[in-house]
Design a protein around this motif. Sequence first.
Motif, PDB file in Angstrom:
ATOM      1  N   LEU A  68      -1.575 -10.006  15.478  1.00  0.00           N
ATOM      2  CA  LEU A  68      -0.339 -10.096  14.703  1.00  0.00           C
ATOM      3  C   LEU A  68      -0.390  -9.197  13.477  1.00  0.00           C
ATOM      4  N   GLU A  69      -1.532  -9.134  12.833  1.00  0.00           N
ATOM      5  CA  GLU A  69      -1.680  -8.250  11.671  1.00  0.00           C
ATOM      6  C   GLU A  69      -1.511  -6.795  12.074  1.00  0.00           C
ATOM      7  N   GLU A  70      -2.016  -6.436  13.248  1.00  0.00           N
ATOM      8  CA  GLU A  70      -1.914  -5.047  13.697  1.00  0.00           C
ATOM      9  C   GLU A  70      -0.466  -4.665  13.977  1.00  0.00           C
ATOM     10  N   VAL A  71       0.351  -5.610  14.441  1.00  0.00           N
ATOM     11  CA  VAL A  71       1.767  -5.330  14.639  1.00  0.00           C
ATOM     12  C   VAL A  71       2.410  -4.959  13.307  1.00  0.00           C
ATOM     13  N   VAL A  72       2.177  -5.775  12.275  1.00  0.00           N
ATOM     14  CA  VAL A  72       2.744  -5.516  10.950  1.00  0.00           C
ATOM     15  C   VAL A  72       2.254  -4.174  10.416  1.00  0.00           C
ATOM     16  N   LEU A  73       0.961  -3.920  10.531  1.00  0.00           N
ATOM     17  CA  LEU A  73       0.406  -2.666  10.019  1.00  0.00           C
ATOM     18  C   LEU A  73       0.922  -1.455  10.790  1.00  0.00           C
ATOM     19  N   THR A  74       1.123  -1.612  12.090  1.00  0.00           N
ATOM     20  CA  THR A  74       1.625  -0.497  12.891  1.00  0.00           C
ATOM     21  C   THR A  74       3.036  -0.126  12.477  1.00  0.00           C
ATOM     22  N   VAL A  75       3.882  -1.122  12.214  1.00  0.00           N
ATOM     23  CA  VAL A  75       5.230  -0.837  11.720  1.00  0.00           C
ATOM     24  C   VAL A  75       5.148  -0.010  10.435  1.00  0.00           C
ATOM     25  N   ARG A  76       4.237  -0.380   9.556  1.00  0.00           N
ATOM     26  CA  ARG A  76       4.081   0.345   8.291  1.00  0.00           C
ATOM     27  C   ARG A  76       3.535   1.759   8.498  1.00  0.00           C
ATOM     28  N   ARG A  77       2.667   1.923   9.513  1.00  0.00           N
ATOM     29  CA  ARG A  77       2.002   3.208   9.706  1.00  0.00           C
ATOM     30  C   ARG A  77       2.824   4.217  10.513  1.00  0.00           C
ATOM     31  N   LEU A  78       3.830   3.768  11.236  1.00  0.00           N
ATOM     32  CA  LEU A  78       4.590   4.690  12.074  1.00  0.00           C
ATOM     33  C   LEU A  78       5.062   5.888  11.269  1.00  0.00           C
ATOM     34  N   SER A 108      14.786  16.576   7.097  1.00  0.00           N
ATOM     35  CA  SER A 108      13.513  17.192   7.450  1.00  0.00           C
ATOM     36  C   SER A 108      12.545  16.137   7.989  1.00  0.00           C
ATOM     37  N   GLN A 109      11.907  16.435   9.122  1.00  0.00           N
ATOM     38  CA  GLN A 109      10.968  15.470   9.697  1.00  0.00           C
ATOM     39  C   GLN A 109       9.790  15.200   8.762  1.00  0.00           C
ATOM     40  N   PRO A 110       9.073  16.237   8.282  1.00  0.00           N
ATOM     41  CA  PRO A 110       7.996  15.933   7.330  1.00  0.00           C
ATOM     42  C   PRO A 110       8.519  15.383   6.011  1.00  0.00           C
ATOM     43  N   GLY A 111       9.744  15.768   5.638  1.00  0.00           N
ATOM     44  CA  GLY A 111      10.326  15.222   4.421  1.00  0.00           C
ATOM     45  C   GLY A 111      10.521  13.721   4.509  1.00  0.00           C
ATOM     46  N   VAL A 112      10.997  13.245   5.664  1.00  0.00           N
ATOM     47  CA  VAL A 112      11.185  11.803   5.871  1.00  0.00           C
ATOM     48  C   VAL A 112       9.837  11.100   5.940  1.00  0.00           C
ATOM     49  N   GLU A 113       8.889  11.700   6.669  1.00  0.00           N
ATOM     50  CA  GLU A 113       7.570  11.071   6.789  1.00  0.00           C
ATOM     51  C   GLU A 113       6.892  10.940   5.425  1.00  0.00           C
ATOM     52  N   LEU A 114       6.968  11.996   4.626  1.00  0.00           N
ATOM     53  CA  LEU A 114       6.344  11.955   3.301  1.00  0.00           C
ATOM     54  C   LEU A 114       7.057  10.968   2.388  1.00  0.00           C
ATOM     55  N   THR A 115       8.371  10.852   2.536  1.00  0.00           N
ATOM     56  CA  THR A 115       9.110   9.882   1.725  1.00  0.00           C
ATOM     57  C   THR A 115       8.688   8.463   2.070  1.00  0.00           C
ATOM     58  N   LYS A 116       8.525   8.163   3.370  1.00  0.00           N
ATOM     59  CA  LYS A 116       8.057   6.834   3.774  1.00  0.00           C
ATOM     60  C   LYS A 116       6.679   6.553   3.178  1.00  0.00           C
ATOM     61  N   SER A 146       5.368   7.910   0.536  1.00  0.00           N
ATOM     62  CA  SER A 146       5.469   7.835  -0.925  1.00  0.00           C
ATOM     63  C   SER A 146       6.003   6.485  -1.378  1.00  0.00           C
ATOM     64  N   LEU A 147       6.978   5.943  -0.653  1.00  0.00           N
ATOM     65  CA  LEU A 147       7.507   4.633  -1.010  1.00  0.00           C
ATOM     66  C   LEU A 147       6.415   3.565  -0.939  1.00  0.00           C
ATOM     67  N   GLN A 148       5.605   3.628   0.100  1.00  0.00           N
ATOM     68  CA  GLN A 148       4.541   2.644   0.231  1.00  0.00           C
ATOM     69  C   GLN A 148       3.449   2.867  -0.806  1.00  0.00           C
ATOM     70  N   ALA A 149       3.066   4.119  -1.028  1.00  0.00           N
ATOM     71  CA  ALA A 149       2.017   4.408  -1.996  1.00  0.00           C
ATOM     72  C   ALA A 149       2.474   4.090  -3.411  1.00  0.00           C
ATOM     73  N   GLY A 150       3.747   4.344  -3.705  1.00  0.00           N
ATOM     74  CA  GLY A 150       4.256   4.046  -5.032  1.00  0.00           C
ATOM     75  C   GLY A 150       4.227   2.564  -5.342  1.00  0.00           C
ATOM     76  N   LEU A 164      10.062  -7.673   6.818  1.00  0.00           N
ATOM     77  CA  LEU A 164       9.647  -7.056   5.562  1.00  0.00           C
ATOM     78  C   LEU A 164       8.764  -5.841   5.771  1.00  0.00           C
ATOM     79  N   ALA A 165       8.046  -5.794   6.884  1.00  0.00           N
ATOM     80  CA  ALA A 165       7.214  -4.626   7.166  1.00  0.00           C
ATOM     81  C   ALA A 165       8.050  -3.393   7.446  1.00  0.00           C
ATOM     82  N   CYS A 166       9.304  -3.580   7.871  1.00  0.00           N
ATOM     83  CA  CYS A 166      10.181  -2.454   8.170  1.00  0.00           C
ATOM     84  C   CYS A 166      10.595  -1.745   6.877  1.00  0.00           C
ATOM     85  N   ASP A 167      10.965  -0.490   7.009  1.00  0.00           N
ATOM     86  CA  ASP A 167      11.308   0.316   5.848  1.00  0.00           C
ATOM     87  C   ASP A 167      12.691  -0.003   5.310  1.00  0.00           C
TER      88      ASP A 167
END
Length: 267
Positions: A91-101, A207-215, A217-221, A122-125
């Motif tokens: 179950l934890e891996e499901v939550v973490l995978t959503v965050r890591r996508l 931008s694909q990398p722009g969206v990925e980096l934004t995701k 950054s939101l988590q890291a921030g 809540l794990a969703c963006d």
Amino acid sequence: MSFVLVDRPVEAVAVVTLNRPERMNAMAFDVMVPLLAELQALGSDNSVRAVVLTGAGAGFCSGADQESAGVPPGVAGVTRPTYALRAMEVLEEVVLTVRRLHQPVVAAINGAAIGGGLCLALACDLRLAAPAAYFRAAGINNGLTASELGLSYLLPRAVGSTRAADIMLTGRDVGAAEAERIGLVSSVHEDVVAAAVRTGERVAGFSQPGVELTKRSLQAGQAATSLESYLPSEGLGQLYLRLLTGNFEEATRARHEGRAPRFTDDR
């Protein structure tokens, strides 16, 4: 019968549906194990630019399945404590995978999001709700702790510590209108899946990398210990795309020409 369905209503957006409506899409391992596999596969599919997660029937996800939980993988021959650890790891891996996508994940919360289902949302963006959606930190009602699957980490970051304490300590239901008011969801829609797909389409136009980096950054921030230590990482992300792509110049041209930009993520 497949307990997890994947659809592509538009080319760039995948809709993942938990499909056990008679159990309110509870977190049985028959549902969570294939969900994990589907999410991992979508994360490697570069044609998918956004993922929508929803539930069939009247529930988004009702948390722990008390009656037909199924069996987690990798538990043959283990003791009861180890069985419990393996079950939680899934179950934890499901939550973490959503965050890591790589892709942003939009929760289209069509109904009950209870216990672990609230954690999954809540794990969703991004989170959108139907009018019938409601949220409950159910553990406290069951004589357990309300903290599970990252809830005490994720919920205060979504709604603030005081509101999180109210939700977790009282075990009360939060309806869609209140959820929107306190920031648990961004908006409420009659057809929440269609609204989530539209959101995914909008994200896919950037931008694909722009969206990925934004995701990222939101988590890291949210996890950063100070603004001073965090600022350089954002600056590096901006410089990375500014120097390695022609996206900024394309955006400028598109504004002058009155059209939508076409980002190639290349020079």
